[in-house]
Structures are given as C-alpha cells and as structure tokens.
Design an enzyme around this catalytic site. Structure first.
Site, PDB file in Angstrom:
ATOM      1  CE  LYS A 138      -4.655 -11.048  -0.900  1.00 57.45           C
ATOM      2  NZ  LYS A 138      -5.682 -11.878  -1.351  1.00 57.45           N
ATOM      3  CE  LYS A 157       4.745 -11.874  -2.536  1.00 55.46           C
ATOM      4  NZ  LYS A 157       4.227 -11.255  -3.759  1.00 55.46           N
ATOM      5  CE  LYS A 168       3.574  -4.494   3.785  1.00 58.19           C
ATOM      6  NZ  LYS A 168       4.201  -4.413   2.470  1.00 58.19           N
TER       7      LYS A 168
END
Ligand code: TRP
Length: 334
Positions: free
Chosen positions: A201, A114, A198
């Site tokens: 969103k 991240k 994966k």
C-alpha cells in the site's frame, strides 16, 4: 501436556487492504476458521510504531474489521477484536521486553528496512515491535500463526522468547512454541509495476496494486496496464522466472482459479499476455469486486462494526486474563 491447537494472526490497520493481503492472509484465515479455533486481531498498537493520524487510525481499524468480515471471517466462529482493547497485550509485551535480548532484535531485518538510514530517529516502539508480536501470540498460547514470508523472522523470535521464558522461569512447555503457517503457493503477491517488489500500500502508484475496494472498472484498467512482456507466454517455469511481472500475473491467476501453477502455465503457454490479462481481470472482478462492495456496505454501519469488536474483545479478554494470571505468578509478580 499437549496444548490444543489455536490459531492467532494479526493485521495492521494501515488502510487500504489489497490483493496481497487478501491472497496472502485473509483467504487463508477464512479456511483455517473451518478447521481450528482462531483469533484474528486488528493490531492497532503495532500500527502506531509509525505515526498515524488519529482520525485515520480510527477509521482504518473499522475498515480492517470490515475487510475481515467481508472476506468471510465469522465473528461467531472466530474471535475478532482490536489489540489495544485487551490491555494484556501491552502488559505481557513489557514482561517479554525483559526476556527478549537486544542482540536478537538487532538481527531483525524488517526494522532495518522500516527504520531506513536514520535509525536514531525511529521510535523505540518500532524497534521492540517484534516483542509485542510475540506477546500477541503468547498471550493466548497460540500454536499456529498464519503469516506472510516477511514475518517468518519475527515468528522465530517469538519462539526464542517463548523458549527462554520457559527456561528462565523453570516452566517447561508453559508457552507452546508457535509454528508459522506460510502458504507455499503464494506467500508473496508482487507489484503489478515491478515484479521484484511486494505488492504494497505504500508504493506510490495505485496501478501497482489491486485494492479490495477497487471497482470492476478500476480492476480492468489496472490489469490492462500491468507490466508483462511483449513475447507470448512461455511454457516452462524456468523462462517465466526471468520475467517476474509475468510470473506474478500467472501466479495470481492460478491462485484465483484454484489450479496449480504448472497446470496454469501449460494452459497459457504460447498465448498472448492480453489473453491472460483478460481472463485474470474476469477472475479478479468475480472474486474481489463483491468483497469491495461488502466492505463499503459494512462501513456504512460503524456501530455494528464496533459491536463486533466489542464482543470479540470480551471473548479474547477471558483467555488473556486467565493466561496472564499464570504468567504473573511464574514471574513472581504479586
Ligand atoms: N507484524 C505483522 C505484520 O505486519 C502483524 C502482526 C502483529 C502479527 N502481531 C501478530 C501477525 C501476531 C501474526 C501474529 O504482518
């Protein structure tokens, strides 16, 4: 003393929940609610470790709550609330920041993903995010935590923190060591465009995912466009594994029809992907479209949703306060 079984899980209110969240988490939450006491938390404090537009955050908390209810979580059975409304989460997180080790956090792969290449610019909150997650769980002395495979490392960290707290403060078994509940069958729903990633969103193309609020029409279009293969469907899992997009479609279909993967593969063997896609779109429309409609309906009455959170907060606070009292005492805080 045996701790009684208690489930805790959290979902980040970052908007736009999709099929991955539904099959990987929400559906499992609903079935656990039938067997055990459960606490389900909209983790708004986790969301702000990456900047959130305040207006969007506010709406996303309500949207996530609506998604919980629309998939079948019952606020009279389970405790449903948002994290920031029980201040004990932040308080215990501070104490746990002092128990957890920098070396442990440095091993967290999600932070590395991240934070990207410029770690110096990531928020401190993003770095200590796993300690807050440990706090969520330990504040209630939860014993079972349904999570996706990507959260396994964070859960192991929670266990390490619990263990170190119990040892440092000489209180064996004070915090139970939380166990992950990871669905074996479908721990990951993959992107419809790239079967090695994966479903997320944050992937740019909306065609990569089925959103819970997609209409029947949108679901149809997305499944039609989903990447598959030009050959017909192979009969063994070994050959399918070489075609991750096709395997993903079959896995989703087998999950929706509550049939084993093996059985689904033998049913589909030799057929064209267009056949699978047609069946899959039907199954998705049957199951997801009504959930989407219900979410939209629930979002029309925001005060009802806020009321659900308020009631959940009241129930969660009682457990949190009681546990915090004992935690403060163990640490020596007056
Ligand atoms: N980190 C989890 C995720 O992104 C969400 C989460 C926060 C959570 N606190 C938790 C999950 C406690 C389980 C238990 O998916």
């Amino acid at each position: 003393m045996e701790n009684k079984k208690l489930v805790f899980s959290g979902v980040q209110p970052t908007g736009n929940l999709h099929l991955g969240n539904y099959l990987g988490a929400l559906k499992n939450f609903v079935s656990l609610q039938k067997e055990m006491e459960c606490i389900y938390c909209v983790v708004d404090l986790h969301a702000i470790t990456i900047f959130q537009n305040p207006k969007h955050l506010h709406n996303n908390v309500l949207e996530t709550t609506a998604s919980f209810i629309a998939t079948g979580l019952d606020p009279n059975k389970s405790i449903i609330f948002n994290q920031s409304s029980v201040s004990g989460h932040a308080e215990l997180a501070w104490i746990l920041n002092c128990v957890s080790r920098i070396g442990w956090l440095n091993r967290m792969t999600q932070f590395k993903d991240k934070a990207g290449s410029d770690k110096e610019k990531a928020s401190v909150g993003l770095y200590i995010y796993p300690n807050l997650m440990a706090s969520d769980i330990l504040l209630y002395k939860a014993t079972h935590v349904p999570v996706g495979a990507d959260q396994k490392q964070h859960l192991e960290l929670s266990r390490d923190i619990a263990q170190k707290f119990n040892k440092d403060f000489n209180c064996k078994d004070f915090f139970p060591l939380p166990e992950p509940l990871i669905s074996k069958k479908i721990s990951r729903v993959m992107s419809l465009r790239d079967g090695t990633k994966k479903m997320s969103k944050s992937e740019e193309s909306d065609y990569s995912r089925i959103n819970l609020q997609d209409t029947a029409d949108e679901i149809n279009k997305k499944i039609k466009k989903a990447k598959s293969d030009s050959n017909s469907i192979p009969g063994e899992i070994k050959s399918l594994e070489k075609k991750p997009e096709a395997l993903n479609l079959i896995t989703i279909y087998s999950e929706l029809t509550q049939s084993s993967l093996e059985k689904t593969i033998s049913e589909m063997a030799g057929k064209e992907y267009s056949y699978l896609k047609k069946r899959l779109a039907e199954a998705l429309i049957d199951e997801i479209a009504p959930v989407g409609k219900e979410i939209k309906k629930l979002l029309e009455d925001k005060s009802h949703l806020k009321n659900i959170l308020k009631k959940g907060t009241e129930k969660a606070s009682i457990i949190a306060e009681e546990n915090l009292k004992n935690i403060r005492e163990k640490v020596g805080l007056i």
